[in-house]
Design an enzyme around this catalytic site. Sequence first.
Site, mmCIF file in Angstrom:
data_model
loop_
_atom_site.group_PDB
_atom_site.id
_atom_site.type_symbol
_atom_site.label_atom_id
_atom_site.label_comp_id
_atom_site.label_asym_id
_atom_site.label_seq_id
_atom_site.Cartn_x
_atom_site.Cartn_y
_atom_site.Cartn_z
ATOM 1 N N TYR A 26 10.185 7.969 15.921
ATOM 2 C CA TYR A 26 10.154 7.838 14.462
ATOM 3 C C TYR A 26 11.283 8.639 13.806
ATOM 4 C CZ TYR A 26 8.211 8.251 9.700
ATOM 5 O OH TYR A 26 8.020 8.230 8.337
ATOM 6 N N ASP B 234 8.369 -10.690 7.278
ATOM 7 C CA ASP B 234 8.418 -9.572 8.207
ATOM 8 C C ASP B 234 9.852 -9.039 8.193
ATOM 9 O OD1 ASP B 234 8.642 -7.952 10.442
ATOM 10 O OD2 ASP B 234 7.514 -9.288 11.755
ATOM 11 N N LYS C 167 14.439 7.343 11.521
ATOM 12 C CA LYS C 167 14.623 7.769 10.121
ATOM 13 C C LYS C 167 15.986 8.458 9.935
ATOM 14 C CE LYS C 167 10.990 6.048 8.403
ATOM 15 N NZ LYS C 167 11.025 5.098 7.290
ATOM 16 N N ILE D 56 3.035 12.991 2.873
ATOM 17 C CA ILE D 56 2.487 12.315 1.688
ATOM 18 C C ILE D 56 1.157 11.656 2.049
ATOM 19 C CG2 ILE D 56 2.969 10.568 -0.109
ATOM 20 C CD1 ILE D 56 5.067 12.893 -0.052
ATOM 21 N N ARG E 77 0.844 -1.211 0.000
ATOM 22 C CA ARG E 77 0.000 0.000 0.000
ATOM 23 C C ARG E 77 0.877 1.259 0.000
ATOM 24 N NH1 ARG E 77 -1.975 -0.134 6.370
ATOM 25 N NH2 ARG E 77 -0.315 1.245 7.108
HETATM 26 P P1 NAD Z 1 2.039 2.954 5.162
HETATM 27 O O1 NAD Z 1 1.811 2.779 6.624
HETATM 28 O O2 NAD Z 1 0.879 3.260 4.292
HETATM 29 O O3 NAD Z 1 2.819 1.692 4.557
HETATM 30 C C1 NAD Z 1 3.879 1.100 5.235
HETATM 31 C C2 NAD Z 1 3.994 -0.310 4.723
HETATM 32 O O4 NAD Z 1 5.045 -0.982 5.456
HETATM 33 C C3 NAD Z 1 2.703 -1.121 4.968
HETATM 34 O O5 NAD Z 1 2.409 -1.855 3.815
HETATM 35 C C4 NAD Z 1 3.070 -2.033 6.128
HETATM 36 O O6 NAD Z 1 2.377 -3.263 6.124
HETATM 37 C C5 NAD Z 1 4.559 -2.258 5.824
HETATM 38 N N1 NAD Z 1 5.255 -2.765 6.994
HETATM 39 C C6 NAD Z 1 5.281 -2.265 8.247
HETATM 40 N N2 NAD Z 1 6.002 -3.058 9.056
HETATM 41 C C7 NAD Z 1 6.462 -4.079 8.286
HETATM 42 C C8 NAD Z 1 7.267 -5.215 8.536
HETATM 43 N N3 NAD Z 1 7.743 -5.460 9.777
HETATM 44 N N4 NAD Z 1 7.566 -6.057 7.517
HETATM 45 C C9 NAD Z 1 7.092 -5.815 6.265
HETATM 46 N N5 NAD Z 1 6.305 -4.769 5.973
HETATM 47 C C10 NAD Z 1 6.004 -3.906 6.975
HETATM 48 O O7 NAD Z 1 3.148 4.092 5.058
HETATM 49 P P2 NAD Z 1 3.598 5.033 3.836
HETATM 50 O O8 NAD Z 1 3.094 6.389 4.121
HETATM 51 O O9 NAD Z 1 3.324 4.399 2.520
HETATM 52 O O10 NAD Z 1 5.171 5.079 4.123
HETATM 53 C C11 NAD Z 1 6.132 4.290 3.426
HETATM 54 C C12 NAD Z 1 7.502 4.686 3.917
HETATM 55 O O11 NAD Z 1 7.707 6.090 3.706
HETATM 56 C C13 NAD Z 1 7.685 4.465 5.417
HETATM 57 O O12 NAD Z 1 9.000 4.026 5.680
HETATM 58 C C14 NAD Z 1 7.460 5.836 5.997
HETATM 59 O O13 NAD Z 1 8.106 5.995 7.233
HETATM 60 C C15 NAD Z 1 8.035 6.729 4.912
HETATM 61 N N6 NAD Z 1 7.498 8.078 4.920
HETATM 62 C C16 NAD Z 1 6.165 8.328 4.760
HETATM 63 C C17 NAD Z 1 5.711 9.649 4.790
HETATM 64 C C18 NAD Z 1 4.264 10.016 4.609
HETATM 65 O O14 NAD Z 1 3.933 11.204 4.774
HETATM 66 N N7 NAD Z 1 3.366 9.111 4.263
HETATM 67 C C19 NAD Z 1 6.618 10.699 4.988
HETATM 68 C C20 NAD Z 1 7.966 10.410 5.155
HETATM 69 C C21 NAD Z 1 8.394 9.096 5.112
#
Ligand code: NAD
Length: 248
Positions: free
Chosen positions: A156, A64, A160, A189, A16
Site C-alpha cells: 500500500y 472500475d 501511495k 481517517i 463512501r
Molecule cells: P474506503 O475503502 O472507505 O473507500 C474506497 C473507495 O474506493 C470505495 O468506495 C471503493 O469501492 C472504491 N474503489 C476501490 N477500488 C475501486 C475500483 N477499482 N474502481 C472504482 N472504485 C474503487 O477508503 P477511504 O478510507 O475512504 O479512502 C479513500 C482514499 O483515501 C483511498 O485512496 C485511501 O487509500 C486514501 N487514504 C485513506 C486513509 C484513511 O485513513 N481512511 C488514509 C490515507 C489515505
Amino acid sequence: MFDLAGKVAIVTGGSRGIGRAVSIALATAGAHVLVNYRSNEDAAQETLRLIREGGGSGEILGFDVADPESVDECIKDAAKRLGHIDILVNNAGISIDQLLLRVSAKDLEMTWATNVNGALYCAKACIRSMMRHKWGRIINLSSVVAESGNPGQVVYSSSKAALLGMTRTLAREYASRGITVNAVAPGFIETDMTADLPDAARQSIIDQTPLGRIGRPEEVAAAVVFLASEEASYITGQVVRVNGGMHV
Ligand code: NAD
C-alpha cells in the site's frame, strides 16, 4: 467559501468514506459531481441523495478504475455529454496489508491496478478535456505512509508513494496548459478502510498524533476543495498533508 460553480468534477470511489465526503464538499461548492463507483450502486446513489439534499447537483458513474477501456469510454462519454471535465479526484484505493514475506504477486497486482494504474488511466482520460479548456485540477489521494512508511503496509505505502511521483511529473507536464496536479496525504481517517483496526493499534495511532484524535473524512475533503478552487491556482506538484501532525 470556494466557488466551483460551472465546474464538472469526477470523484473516483465516491460511494463512501473520503470519496463521499469529497463528492459532497465539491457539490456544496457548486460543482456538478460525477460520483464514480465500481460495484455498490446503492451506496453511490446515497452519496448522490446527500448531494441533492444539500442543494448540489451530480450523477453517478459506474466503472472500475483498473479497467482502462471502461475508464476511457465512461469519461470520454461524460466529457462529450457535459462539455467538459474540470476536476478529477483520484480517490479510489484499496489496502492489502501484509509484511513483505507474506506479500503475493496477486496482492501487488491488485493494489497497483487500482491505486496507481487506475489513477493514471483516469488522468489520461480527463486531460484532453482539461487541455482544451486550458483549465484543470487533478488531485490524487496519497497517504501519510507514502512518506513515513509503516510496517505491514509495504504494498500500500509503495503504491501511495508512486502517486507522489505521478503528481510531480504530471504537474510539470501540464502546468503550461493551466492544469494543476497535487496530492493530498491523509493520516488516519475514520472510514470503512480503517474500521477493522484493533483497539490497541487505534490507540497507538492516536498517541502518535499530536492533535490527539483520528481525522474525519470532511477534514480531508476541505483540502481537496481548496486545491480544486481558483484560489489554489499557484499551487502545483505539492503534497497537502492532512494528518493531525502525525508526520511533520
Ligand atoms: P474506503 O475503502 O472507505 O473507500 C474506497 C473507495 O474506493 C470505495 O468506495 C471503493 O469501492 C472504491 N474503489 C476501490 N477500488 C475501486 C475500483 N477499482 N474502481 C472504482 N472504485 C474503487 O477508503 P477511504 O478510507 O475512504 O479512502 C479513500 C482514499 O483515501 C483511498 O485512496 C485511501 O487509500 C486514501 N487514504 C485513506 C486513509 C484513511 O485513513 N481512511 C488514509 C490515507 C489515505
